[in-house]
Design an enzyme around this catalytic site. Sequence first.
Site, PDB file in Angstrom:
ATOM      1  N   LYS A 101      51.563  36.274  39.815  1.00  0.00           N
ATOM      2  CA  LYS A 101      50.596  35.295  40.304  1.00  0.00           C
ATOM      3  C   LYS A 101      51.111  33.853  40.144  1.00  0.00           C
ATOM      4  O   LYS A 101      52.206  33.625  39.658  1.00  0.00           O
ATOM      5  CB  LYS A 101      49.264  35.498  39.582  1.00  0.00           C
ATOM      6  CG  LYS A 101      48.668  36.893  39.786  1.00  0.00           C
ATOM      7  CD  LYS A 101      48.440  37.172  41.241  1.00  0.00           C
ATOM      8  CE  LYS A 101      47.664  38.449  41.548  1.00  0.00           C
ATOM      9  NZ  LYS A 101      48.108  39.665  40.899  1.00  0.00           N
TER      10      LYS A 101
HETATM   11  C1  LIG Z   1      43.095  40.278  44.639  1.00  0.00           C
HETATM   12  C2  LIG Z   1      43.355  40.827  43.266  1.00  0.00           C
HETATM   13  N1  LIG Z   1      42.314  41.090  42.454  1.00  0.00           N
HETATM   14  C3  LIG Z   1      42.494  41.570  41.219  1.00  0.00           C
HETATM   15  C4  LIG Z   1      43.750  41.829  40.717  1.00  0.00           C
HETATM   16  C5  LIG Z   1      43.901  42.424  39.339  1.00  0.00           C
HETATM   17  O1  LIG Z   1      44.533  41.539  38.465  1.00  0.00           O
HETATM   18  P1  LIG Z   1      45.347  42.084  37.211  1.00  0.00           P
HETATM   19  O2  LIG Z   1      46.611  42.716  37.706  1.00  0.00           O
HETATM   20  O3  LIG Z   1      45.612  40.826  36.406  1.00  0.00           O
HETATM   21  O4  LIG Z   1      44.486  43.042  36.476  1.00  0.00           O
HETATM   22  C6  LIG Z   1      44.862  41.567  41.512  1.00  0.00           C
HETATM   23  C7  LIG Z   1      46.228  41.826  40.991  1.00  0.00           C
HETATM   24  O5  LIG Z   1      47.133  42.149  41.704  1.00  0.00           O
HETATM   25  C8  LIG Z   1      44.666  41.056  42.821  1.00  0.00           C
HETATM   26  O6  LIG Z   1      45.708  40.814  43.636  1.00  0.00           O
END
Ligand SMILES: Cc1ncc(COP(=O)(O)O)c(C=O)c1O
Length: 383
Positions: A184
Amino acid sequence: MTLPPDSSVREPACAATATPCRWSDWLTTGPRVPAFEEALAASTGARHAVAFSSGTAALHGAMASLGLAPGDEVLTTPLTFAATANAALYVGAEPRFADVDPATLLVDPAAVGAALTARTRAILAVDYAGQPADYEALRAVADGASGGPIPVLADAAHSLGATRGGRAVGTLADLTVLSLHPAKILTTGEGGAVLTDDAGRAAFLRRFRNHGIATELAARRDWTYAMVELGYNYRLTDVMAALGTSQLARLEAFLAARRRLAARYREALAGHWALDLQAVDPAAAPAWHLFVVLLRLDRLRADRAAIYHALRAEGIGVNVHYIPVHLHPYYRDRYPALEGRLPVAEAAYERLLTLPLYAAMTDRDLDDVVAALAKVTTAYRAS
Ligand SMILES: Cc1ncc(COP(=O)(O)O)c(C=O)c1O
C-alpha cells in the site's frame, strides 16, 4: 548505537506529538501506537485514528462498530479485494453488491440507490486504485434510505493521501478504513487503521482490538481490568507503529512520486489503440496505489490472460485487480444467482491489467513497461 533505556530523549519522529514517546523497550502496544495514531489523524484531518493489526481487522472493527445484526445488509462494490465484503459476513450481516461505473470503476451511486432495500444498514465504498469514490453522491443515496440516513464507509486501503473536492481521505466518509500492508501507499509491515470523528466510536474500536477490554495496559493501576464486550487481539505493535511513524514523514514524497509516475503513464498511454485508461474525476486527486488499464479486446486477437503472460515473459510484473468478489467460489456457493448480475464489473474484469507502479520506480522502468506493452499489443493486433 546504545539506547538509553529510560531517558528523556525524544525521538525525532515523536517530537511533534503530545503523547510521551521516548526510547523504550516496548514491543507490543505501548507509547508508539498512540503517537502513530495521532500523527495519522493529523495527516488525514480525521479527529481519531485507531490502529489495527491489518486492514482486514480494521474493516471488521468498523463493521462491528455499526452494531449490525443478522439479516442486515451492507452495500458494496464487487471490484475489490474479498476482505471488503468478508467484513460484513464477520459480523453476521450480508454483503450486497452494486455495480461499478464503467469509466471510473468506482461503485456507481445510481446502482447503489437501485440496490437499497429496507435491510440496508450501511454503504461501504472502495477507493479503487486510489481514487476516492463519489462520497457526495453516496451520501445523498444514504440519506434517502427508507428507514432514515445510514452511514457511508470508505474502504480506503488504496487511497491514503488522496483528495476529492479538496477534501482529504479520512474526512469524506463517516468511517474510513486504511490498510498498511507493504503493497500500500504507506506500511507498518502488516497493519490497518480506522479514522473517525466520533470519540465514542473510537473508544469502541480501541476496546474491540483489545479483547473488548476497557482499559489499555499502560493505563492500569493494578491487576484489575474489565472485559466489557467481545473483542479480538487486533493490536498493532510498537515496532510496527514506529515504522508507520517514520513512513508518515515520507507520505508526501511517496504520493508525489506515485502521482508523477501515473501522469507519465497517462501521457504515454493516452489514446493507445489497444487500451482504455481508468477515468479520473476532475474533482479527485488519486493516491495512485494501482495503475490499471483496460484492454480493447475487440482490437486484439488474444484475451487478457495471453497478454498478461506475454508481458510476464517480457519481465514486466503485471497483475490483475480484482477477480470480482461474487465470482470467488465461496461467494458463488453463497449467492449462486449473482453471476451475470453485475455486468459492468464482470466485463471490466475480463479487460483489466495492473501495470507496475511503486514510489521508487524509475522513469526508465516505466518506459520499459510502455515499450513492452507496445510490443505485446502489436504482436496480438487483430488484422
Ligand atoms: C480494497 C482492500 N480492502 C481491504 C484490504 C485488506 O487489507 P489488509 O491486507 O491490510 O488486511 C485490501 C488489501 O489488499 C484491499 O486492497
